[in-house]
Write an enzyme that holds these catalytic residues in place. Structure first.
Site, PDB file in Angstrom:
ATOM      1  N   GLU A 220       0.813  -1.223   0.000  1.00 57.79           N
ATOM      2  CA  GLU A 220       0.000   0.000   0.000  1.00 57.79           C
ATOM      3  C   GLU A 220       0.843   1.269   0.000  1.00 57.79           C
ATOM      4  O   GLU A 220       0.320   2.361   0.182  1.00 57.79           O
ATOM      5  CB  GLU A 220      -0.890   0.055   1.235  1.00 57.79           C
ATOM      6  N   GLU A 301      -7.459  -1.080  14.529  1.00 58.61           N
ATOM      7  CA  GLU A 301      -8.267  -1.925  13.639  1.00 58.61           C
ATOM      8  C   GLU A 301      -7.904  -3.396  13.832  1.00 58.61           C
ATOM      9  O   GLU A 301      -6.723  -3.745  13.937  1.00 58.61           O
ATOM     10  CB  GLU A 301      -7.998  -1.494  12.193  1.00 58.61           C
ATOM     11  N   ASP A 327     -12.789  -4.748  10.877  1.00 58.38           N
ATOM     12  CA  ASP A 327     -12.619  -4.882   9.423  1.00 58.38           C
ATOM     13  C   ASP A 327     -12.974  -6.318   9.050  1.00 58.38           C
ATOM     14  O   ASP A 327     -14.098  -6.599   8.628  1.00 58.38           O
ATOM     15  CB  ASP A 327     -11.177  -4.519   9.042  1.00 58.38           C
ATOM     16  N   LYS A 352     -15.687  -1.568   3.032  1.00 53.85           N
ATOM     17  CA  LYS A 352     -15.028  -1.929   1.769  1.00 53.85           C
ATOM     18  C   LYS A 352     -16.109  -2.552   0.899  1.00 53.85           C
ATOM     19  O   LYS A 352     -16.616  -3.628   1.217  1.00 53.85           O
ATOM     20  CB  LYS A 352     -13.938  -2.970   2.009  1.00 53.85           C
ATOM     21  N   ARG A 381      -8.217  -1.333  -0.807  1.00 56.31           N
ATOM     22  CA  ARG A 381      -7.656  -2.663  -0.586  1.00 56.31           C
ATOM     23  C   ARG A 381      -6.156  -2.588  -0.880  1.00 56.31           C
ATOM     24  O   ARG A 381      -5.685  -1.687  -1.574  1.00 56.31           O
ATOM     25  CB  ARG A 381      -8.281  -3.710  -1.521  1.00 56.31           C
TER      26      ARG A 381
HETATM   27  C1  2PG Z   1      -6.882  -4.028   5.511  1.00 55.78           C
HETATM   28  C2  2PG Z   1      -6.650  -3.899   4.031  1.00 55.78           C
HETATM   29  C3  2PG Z   1      -6.349  -2.531   3.528  1.00 55.78           C
HETATM   30  P1  2PG Z   1      -6.304  -5.937   2.514  1.00 55.78           P
HETATM   31  O1  2PG Z   1      -6.582  -5.066   6.111  1.00 55.78           O
HETATM   32  O2  2PG Z   1      -7.472  -3.145   6.097  1.00 55.78           O
HETATM   33  O3  2PG Z   1      -5.415  -1.844   4.254  1.00 55.78           O
HETATM   34  O4  2PG Z   1      -5.753  -4.833   3.556  1.00 55.78           O
HETATM   35  O5  2PG Z   1      -6.865  -5.182   1.373  1.00 55.78           O
HETATM   36  O6  2PG Z   1      -5.096  -6.758   2.169  1.00 55.78           O
HETATM   37  O7  2PG Z   1      -7.343  -6.699   3.245  1.00 55.78           O
HETATM   38 MG    MG Z   2      -7.776  -4.138   7.980  1.00 52.12          MG
END
Ligand code: 2PG
Ligand code: MG
Length: 435
Positions: A220, A301, A327, A352, A381
């Site tokens: 990221e 988180e 999340d 998301k 993501r």
């Molecule tokens: C997260 C995300 C984005 P990923 O865990 O919050 O930062 O990662 O898209 O790999 O789930």
């Molecule tokens: Mg996360």
């Protein structure tokens, strides 16, 4: 409603287009395979409404929750395209303004719990592209199409400045993301500048400790140094302090532990592999509380794995003035949120769209989160695209923050879009934070 399946000779190999001709409705859908920022295959949709094309390309996660929609049919991306081409005529002629109807139709066509038939990437790209096409046809920006009457507030940018876990290589921290949030900024421009300054300062401080640092970054765009969690905490904390002092602005410290990636279901411990530490659920709780106090964390988180509602609830009771964020816990799913609300698990949620699959369902989730007093953080993501839609979605869902990195084309596409929206609104006030 008349619809024609217009496939090219090689349709299942590359792309598929369905067309119909009727005003004000979904007129055509074209799907193609494309690639995300990690170079993984993704799906892009062009949806036409009244002659206006909306386009969206689905992002993909690496630390995905068990209950997320899956990107593709198990047969892969080509199989997904092929399967969907049989069903897509059913979407032609639908009212493009009705996100919920489209969502229901996509679910009906799919017939599984997690879009494992037509692919979550298909559902994402069609639902977002349709909303964009509708907004274009109306001549208004997407955020206004999704939230016609406002009020519009700017989400605070929450950016990954250093990271490890599944987003970076060996020797990096166990904790996935160390994040900066310019809580004292008065405008989005000020906020972005602050995060970029922190990102630079973090590099400077890494190089001071490790002269051989190559400038490597995680997926990221956060720096990925050879470093354990403890050192990373000190370094980011010191960088935040330096920049806060220099800019005269309060900048908050956040983390995403993505603890499902650390959790060993059999041994029932969190394994911090790179740091050589194991923590029982109770030790994890104490550890998080200690970190929150020591580093004055404003955002935590996924501190526990995706089934640990009780631990989330206990932490939320014990830590005030901190966003405790689900999340992988909630995966933008209303029924999982409901379970959390009942016992006070967390006080905030990541949003998301591709976790749940469709924009309609994500908007519905956002409504429910707001009604239950949960703060929203719209998020990118780790494998993302240069699409800017989440900037609009963050405003339309009245998100307190937008988590989308600090630098890198696929991150700045969203952040720069916020600058354009700010201009469009003639200067937009920042959201009201509770931390
Ligand atoms: C997260 C995300 C984005 P990923 O865990 O919050 O930062 O990662 O898209 O790999 O789930
Ligand atoms: Mg996360």
């Amino acid at each position: 409603m008349r619809s024609v399946l217009r496939g090219n000779a090689n349709m299942s190999q590359s792309s598929t287009e369905i067309r119909s001709s009727k005003g004000g409705l979904i007129e055509s859908i074209r799907l193609r395979v494309c690639y995300d920022s990690r170079g993984d295959e993704s799906m892009e949709a062009d949806v036409k409404v009244d002659g206006f094309i909306g386009r969206a390309c689905a992002p993909r996660g690496a630390s995905t929750g068990r209950y997320e929609a899956v990107s593709f049919n198990p047969g892969g991306v080509e199989a997904t395209l092929m399967i969907f081409s049989d069903y897509s005529p059913r979407l032609i002629g639908l009212d493009a303004s009705d996100n919920q109807l489209l969502s229901r139709s996509l679910r009906e066509i799919d017939g599984t719990k997690n879009f494992s038939r037509i692919g979550g990437a298909t559902a994402y790209s069609i639902s977002v592209a349709t909303a964009e096409a509708f907004a274009r046809a109306k001549g208004i920006p997407l955020y206004k199409a999704l939230l016609p009457r406002g009020p519009y507030l700017m989400p605070y940018p929450l950016g990954n400045v250093l990271g490890g876990g599944k987003h970076a290589g060996h020797g990096t921290p166990d904790i996935q993301e160390f994040l900066a949030c310019p809580v004292g900024s008065k405008s989005i421009r000020e906020g972005l500048k602050a995060n970029i300054t922190v990102h630079r300062e973090v590099r400077r401080q890494i190089e001071r400790r490790d002269p051989y640092f190559t400038g490597g970054k995680g997926d990221e765009g956060g720096w990925a140094p050879h470093m354990k969690d403890e050192e990373a905490f000190d370094l980011v904390s010191s960088s935040l302090e330096t920049v806060s002092d220099a800019l005269g602005m309060d900048i908050g410290f956040g983390i995403d532990l993505a603890a499902s990636s650390l959790w060993d279901e059999e041994k029932r411990v969190y394994i911090y592999d790179r740091g050589g530490v194991k923590r029982s659920p109770n030790e994890q709780l104490d550890y998080i509380i200690e970190l929150a106090k020591k580093y004055r964390l404003i955002f935590i988180e996924d501190p526990f794995h995706e089934e640990a509602y009780e631990e989330f609830s206990e932490l939320t009771r014990r830590l005030k003035n901190t966003y405790i964020v689900g999340d992988d816990l909630f995966v933008t799913n209303k029924s999982r949120l409901k379970k959390g609300v009942k016992i006070g698990a967390g006080n905030a949620s990541i949003l998301k769209v591709n976790q749940v699959g469709t924009l309609g369902d994500a908007l519905d989730f956002a409504k429910s989160a707001r009604e239950n007093g949960y703060a929203l953080i719209t998020s990118h993501r780790s494998g993302d695209t240069t699409d800017a839609h989440i900037a609009h979605i963050a405003i339309a869902t009245q998100s307190k923050m937008i988590k989308c990195g600090v630098v890198g084309g696929e991150r700045l596409s969203k952040l720069n879009e916020l600058l354009r929206i700010d201009e469009d609104l003639g200067g937009c006030n920042m959201a009201r934070l509770e931390v």
